[in-house]
Design a protein around this motif. Structure first.
Motif, short mmCIF file in Angstrom:
data_model
loop_
_atom_site.label_atom_id
_atom_site.label_comp_id
_atom_site.label_asym_id
_atom_site.label_seq_id
_atom_site.Cartn_x
_atom_site.Cartn_y
_atom_site.Cartn_z
N SER A 363 79.60 46.16 78.14
CA SER A 363 80.66 45.91 77.16
C SER A 363 80.58 46.90 76.00
O SER A 363 81.61 47.42 75.53
CB SER A 363 80.55 44.47 76.63
N LEU A 364 79.36 47.19 75.55
CA LEU A 364 79.20 48.19 74.49
C LEU A 364 79.63 49.57 74.96
O LEU A 364 80.20 50.36 74.20
CB LEU A 364 77.74 48.21 74.03
N HIS A 365 79.38 49.87 76.24
CA HIS A 365 79.81 51.14 76.83
C HIS A 365 81.33 51.23 76.82
O HIS A 365 81.90 52.31 76.56
CB HIS A 365 79.27 51.24 78.26
N MET A 366 82.00 50.13 77.11
CA MET A 366 83.46 50.11 77.09
C MET A 366 84.00 50.47 75.71
O MET A 366 84.99 51.19 75.57
CB MET A 366 83.96 48.72 77.49
N VAL A 367 83.31 49.98 74.69
CA VAL A 367 83.74 50.25 73.32
C VAL A 367 83.46 51.70 72.94
O VAL A 367 84.35 52.43 72.46
CB VAL A 367 83.06 49.29 72.32
N LYS A 368 82.23 52.14 73.17
CA LYS A 368 81.81 53.45 72.70
C LYS A 368 82.44 54.60 73.47
O LYS A 368 82.87 55.60 72.88
CB LYS A 368 80.28 53.56 72.77
N LYS A 369 82.51 54.48 74.78
CA LYS A 369 83.01 55.59 75.59
C LYS A 369 84.53 55.55 75.77
O LYS A 369 85.21 56.57 75.68
CB LYS A 369 82.35 55.61 76.96
N HIS A 370 85.06 54.33 75.99
CA HIS A 370 86.48 54.24 76.35
C HIS A 370 87.36 53.69 75.23
O HIS A 370 88.58 53.62 75.40
CB HIS A 370 86.63 53.34 77.59
#
Length: 405
Positions: A363-370
């Motif tokens: 979920s954090l990856h979704m925020v930071k990358k996308h």
């Protein structure tokens, strides 16, 4: 020297911090799937047409003034809200042993109900689902409860309801404990018990002599059908339960900032209404004294006007239908991409939120990358999906799961 030097910095409220972060993000394709508020296909807030019509009529009514409301609010509003929840033919209403109290949205209804239960009935233990709306715990603790306990609800393995764990935890609850139940469209999972499972839950609640406190934030908004979304509360009333139900009109009327709520109280004896009302009056008097009028007048006006009432029902069908359509489109897009996992839970769930199954790192990856803003738990607001961004979100989920499996 300051009196306040020992005050610790409180933790941020995740959903509001996430919204602020999204607002400040300059990325053109950013998507806000955190905030729990309806959006149109264009991603814009929607003021319901019936709300506009009611506001115009109220603005032109010279008989209205700005005097204080009674402590328990506008009786026409709370009566209409209670009838909407319980049904015109409800045995509790027919026998005059149910009533409503205007509150500061659903949160206020929970808070008033919690303080009454703690102060007047000596309740100390409350149960909430794992997971639940995070404010349940804070509201009940601030209302005077001493201990909050979880009952199992969500199964990561099946991405559905853990009914066996749910029932086992209720069976182990101490007699008299308060059990918070989501009337429909469970927040945050979007996963509701079936009719048969609700019957099982009711049997255990009755067997263990637990007190049911329903949270009804989405009546009509979840399925588009007011009766269907109130079926569980009505079933419990038919089974002879005394109960509380917190109603919110934020979602189904789009009155997020007007703070329009109702606390429905169902008793088993009409003679108990007067003393219970009097003690709730004292709780509210010491908390905020009396509620605001504008939003309650809008709801009351619409619910008492047959033409506007039918238009409103069309409005909530519009909102629920769009969310259902976005669920279908997200699932289809994920499956077309060959995204790892089974995505049937997306369309099996109901209401504003979906528990995607993404873990905290993903979920954090979704925020930071996308730049797709969602809670750490993997919860997303389906209202933030639109025909123009659903494919982007699906591709972001695909990349995330194939990168961080």
């Amino acid at each position: 020297m300051s009196w306040f030097c020992d005050v610790e910095l409180g933790p941020p409220i995740e959903v509001f911090a996430l919204t602020k972060q999204c607002t400040e993000d300059t990325f053109e394709q950013k998507v806000n799937l955190g905030v729990g508020a309806y959006r149109t296909n264009e991603g814009k807030p929607w003021v319901l047409p019936v709300v506009r019509a009611a506001e115009k009529a109220l603005a032109n009514d010279e008989t209205l003034n700005k005097e204080y409301l009674p402590v328990l609010g506008i009786d026409a509003f709370s009566s209409a809200a209670t009838r909407m929840l319980l049904g015109e033919e409800s045995p509790a209403l027919v026998e005059n042993r149910a009533f409503g109290v205007q509150t500061l949205s659903g949160t206020g209804a929970l808070r008033v109900g919690a303080e009454f239960l703690a102060r007047n009935l000596g309740k100390t233990v409350f149960y909430y689902s794992s997971p639940t709306w995070e404010n349940h715990k804070l509201v009940f603790k601030n209302g005077g409860f001493l201990e909050g306990r979880e009952y199992r609800y969500w199964s990561e393995k099946t991405r559905g309801l853990d009914i066996d764990g749910f029932l086992e935890d209720l069976r182990n609850a101490p007699e008299g404990a308060v059990i918070i139940l989501h009337a429909c469209a469970h927040n945050p999972t979007g996963c509701d018990p079936t009719e048969e499972q609700w019957r099982q839950i009711a049997e255990v609640v009755k067997e263990r002599k637990l007190f049911p406190f329903f949270d009804s934030a989405y009546q009509g908004f979840a399925s588009g059908d007011l009766i269907k979304d109130a079926a569980t509360v009505r079933y419990f009333v038919q089974q002879g339960f005394e109960l509380f139900c917190a109603q919110s009109f934020a979602k189904n009327f789009g009155l997020y900032n007007e703070r329009v709520g109702n606390l429905t109280v169902v008793l088993n004896n009409a003679e108990l209404v007067a003393p219970v009302k009097s003690q709730i009056t004292l709780v509210i008097r010491g908390m905020y004294s009396n509620p605001p009028s504008h939003g309650a007048r809008i709801v009351s006006y619409v619910l008492s006007n047959p033409d506007l009432y039918n238009q409103w029902r069309d409005n909530i069908r519009t909102m629920s239908s769009r969310i259902i359509e976005m669920r279908k489109k997200l699932r289809e897009a994920l499956e077309v991409l060959g995204t790892p996992g089974d995505w049937t839970h997306i369309t099996n769930q109901i209401g504003m939120f979906s528990y995607t199954g993404l873990n905290e790192i993903q979920s954090l990856h979704m925020v930071k990358k996308h730049h797709v803003y969602m809670l750490r738990s993997g919860r997303i607001s389906m209202c933030g999906l639109t025909p123009s961004n659903v494919d982007y979100v699906a591709k972001a989920i695909y990349e995330t799961l194939t990168t961080l499996s």
